[in-house]
Design a protein around this motif. Structure first.
Motif, PDB file in Angstrom:
ATOM      1  N   LEU A 171       0.534  -1.212  -0.044  1.00  0.00           N
ATOM      2  CA  LEU A 171       0.122   0.111   0.138  1.00  0.00           C
ATOM      3  C   LEU A 171       0.926   1.485  -0.172  1.00  0.00           C
ATOM      4  O   LEU A 171       0.327   2.399  -0.472  1.00  0.00           O
ATOM      5  N   LEU A 208      -3.067   3.648  -6.647  1.00  0.00           N
ATOM      6  CA  LEU A 208      -4.272   3.676  -6.063  1.00  0.00           C
ATOM      7  C   LEU A 208      -5.206   3.817  -7.161  1.00  0.00           C
ATOM      8  O   LEU A 208      -6.518   3.945  -6.520  1.00  0.00           O
ATOM      9  N   ASP A 243      -7.094   2.366  -8.693  1.00  0.00           N
ATOM     10  CA  ASP A 243      -8.340   1.446  -8.699  1.00  0.00           C
ATOM     11  C   ASP A 243      -9.066   1.347  -7.089  1.00  0.00           C
ATOM     12  O   ASP A 243     -10.061   0.562  -7.002  1.00  0.00           O
ATOM     13  N   ILE A 244      -8.344   2.047  -6.378  1.00  0.00           N
ATOM     14  CA  ILE A 244      -8.866   1.791  -4.920  1.00  0.00           C
ATOM     15  C   ILE A 244      -9.637   2.840  -4.504  1.00  0.00           C
ATOM     16  O   ILE A 244     -10.756   3.053  -3.670  1.00  0.00           O
ATOM     17  N   VAL A 245      -9.012   4.171  -4.801  1.00  0.00           N
ATOM     18  CA  VAL A 245      -9.896   5.448  -4.076  1.00  0.00           C
ATOM     19  C   VAL A 245     -10.854   6.136  -5.022  1.00  0.00           C
ATOM     20  O   VAL A 245     -10.747   5.905  -6.242  1.00  0.00           O
ATOM     21  N   ASP A 262     -13.987   9.807  -1.505  1.00  0.00           N
ATOM     22  CA  ASP A 262     -13.056   9.832  -0.270  1.00  0.00           C
ATOM     23  C   ASP A 262     -12.420  10.964   0.273  1.00  0.00           C
ATOM     24  O   ASP A 262     -11.603  10.898   1.109  1.00  0.00           O
ATOM     25  N   LEU A 278     -10.717   2.560   3.423  1.00  0.00           N
ATOM     26  CA  LEU A 278     -10.942   2.533   2.306  1.00  0.00           C
ATOM     27  C   LEU A 278     -10.457   0.962   1.422  1.00  0.00           C
ATOM     28  O   LEU A 278     -11.028   0.768   0.535  1.00  0.00           O
ATOM     29  N   PHE A 279      -9.578   0.383   2.010  1.00  0.00           N
ATOM     30  CA  PHE A 279      -9.014  -0.776   1.356  1.00  0.00           C
ATOM     31  C   PHE A 279      -8.178  -1.366   2.166  1.00  0.00           C
ATOM     32  O   PHE A 279      -7.614  -0.950   3.303  1.00  0.00           O
ATOM     33  N   GLU A 280      -7.981  -2.858   2.402  1.00  0.00           N
ATOM     34  CA  GLU A 280      -7.082  -3.422   3.069  1.00  0.00           C
ATOM     35  C   GLU A 280      -6.165  -4.536   2.251  1.00  0.00           C
ATOM     36  O   GLU A 280      -6.798  -5.046   1.311  1.00  0.00           O
ATOM     37  N   ASP A 281      -4.921  -4.717   2.611  1.00  0.00           N
ATOM     38  CA  ASP A 281      -4.366  -5.762   2.370  1.00  0.00           C
ATOM     39  C   ASP A 281      -3.899  -6.851   3.160  1.00  0.00           C
ATOM     40  O   ASP A 281      -4.521  -6.753   4.397  1.00  0.00           O
ATOM     41  N   TYR A 335      -4.352  -1.535   6.594  1.00  0.00           N
ATOM     42  CA  TYR A 335      -5.554  -0.919   6.251  1.00  0.00           C
ATOM     43  C   TYR A 335      -5.137   0.508   5.561  1.00  0.00           C
ATOM     44  O   TYR A 335      -4.154   1.073   6.009  1.00  0.00           O
TER      45      TYR A 335
END
Length: 384
Positions: free
Chosen positions: A163, A168, A170-172, A176, A218-221, A225
């Motif tokens: 992260l 990012l 595709d993530i944010v 947000d 918003l996302f985790e791996d 987070y």
């Protein structure tokens, strides 16, 4: 054929004609098949070429050795690149290149484009130019394709790393962030999962002027987070500094829709380009592998012809034969061939003046046997 015992190695040998060349062939075939099929054999008929002087033959022997090494290197390069291009289906490579041992005779018998009537007109330059062209084309095509593949891999890596570094795009989402505010700014923070409870408790008090309840995951791996948090611009430095003490990493990131869209488009473009180039490239490799391979077998045949005349003398009278040894009995096959042909040594010595340096007989350069022998190694891939 049992794949386990069959070799991808072939021995191209020749022995002088007995009363007839057919007899030479029958004798070899009988000797290798009476001991549990030591090898699969076939005749390898080389047309009679007009022979020049001994000097010419010795010169040709040298030229052909160099040409053989060059053509083999190109054949192997094309094969290896085919393996690189096919990536996950490497097991299909060998079948794509060589359907079976029969291919060697078929390719030799079906192709007469290099054939000539006299050794003086052997088209070395023609063979060299053709194969050299394949070599140069391969370099250019491989360079273009590898470039594309490399750029795509870099982008894929950007979309997959940790992260802290990954893209990012595709993530944010736009929602947000607080955008276009003179006073407020949204930061992205990577919070280790182990410290998440601390984050929830602490983030509002890490600096003055943090907007309460402004943080979401918003996302985790696997380990962390990705959280957002909104605060006043002038508190950012203070917040970053304090966050570091708790192992919360503020990621340097500005939300920019255009940039992220461009990244996605670039990825799609490269991916489409790679798919478009893949088919034609594999076809080119197949066709040119075949071309180079035919040239290689042709050079081997010419080497057998020249070497046989040098060893067995004139008039031209020998039978060339292609053997595919069985893996488990190669040593036995060598013994049988030696017994069959050891008498040739004395006659070979008589024909060749011992002071002459004939490449085929230079023991330091290659294995020496009383019969003419060249190996064709069709295991063309160095599987890493």
């Amino acid at each position: 054929q049992d794949k386990g015992t069959k070799m991808t190695e072939f021995w191209l040998i020749s022995a002088p004609g007995e009363k007839t060349c057919q007899q030479t062939w029958e004798k070899l075939h009988a000797a290798t098949t009476k001991h549990n099929n030591l090898s699969t054999n076939s005749k390898f008929n080389i047309p009679d070429l007009k022979v020049g002087t001994l000097d010419v033959l010795v010169g040709l022997s040298d030229e052909l050795a160099k040409l053989d090494a060059f053509v083999e290197s190109v054949v192997k390069k094309v094969a290896q690149y085919m393996a690189d291009v096919l990536e996950d289906s490497k097991d299909k490579v060998q079948e794509n290149l060589l359907a079976n041992g029969g291919l060697l005779e078929q390719q030799w018998q079906a192709e007469h484009k290099f054939c000539c009537s006299s050794l003086d007109t052997v088209p070395f330059l023609f063979i060299f130019k053709g194969v050299n062209q394949i070599d140069n084309d391969l370099k250019a095509r491989a360079s273009a394709y590898n470039n594309l593949k490399g750029n795509l891999q870099n982008l894929e890596r950007k979309n997959a790393g940790s992260l802290l570094t990954r893209s990012l795009a595709d993530i944010v989402k736009k929602e947000d962030f607080v955008l276009d505010s003179e006073y407020l700014v949204t930061l992205l923070v990577i919070v280790p999962k182990l410290n998440y409870n601390d984050w929830v408790k602490q983030y509002e008090t890490l600096a003055e002027m943090v907007v309460p309840r402004s943080s979401n995951v918003l996302f985790e791996d696997q380990d962390s987070y990705l959280c957002n948090v909104t605060l006043f611009r002038k508190a950012v430095d203070d917040f970053k500094h304090k966050a570091r003490e708790y192992k919360f990493m503020v990621r340097d990131f500005q939300y920019n829709e255009e940039e992220m869209k461009a990244d996605k488009e670039e990825m799609n473009r490269l991916s489409t380009d790679k798919k478009k180039q893949f088919g034609p490239l594999v076809r080119w490799l197949k066709v040119n592998f075949s071309e180079a391979f035919i040239a290689w077998i042709h050079v081997k045949a010419l080497r057998v012809f020249v070497e046989s005349v040098l060893r067995y003398g004139l008039p031209v009278n020998f039978q060339a034969m292609l053997l595919q040894p069985n893996k488990k009995t190669m040593k036995k096959l060598r013994e049988v061939l030696y017994e069959l042909y050891k008498h040739l040594d004395s006659s070979a010595a008589a024909i060749i003046d011992a002071t002459m340096d004939i490449p085929g007989l230079n023991l330091s350069q290659q294995e020496y046997y009383p019969y003419v022998y060249y190996k064709i190694d069709c295991n063309l891939l160095e599987f890493k």
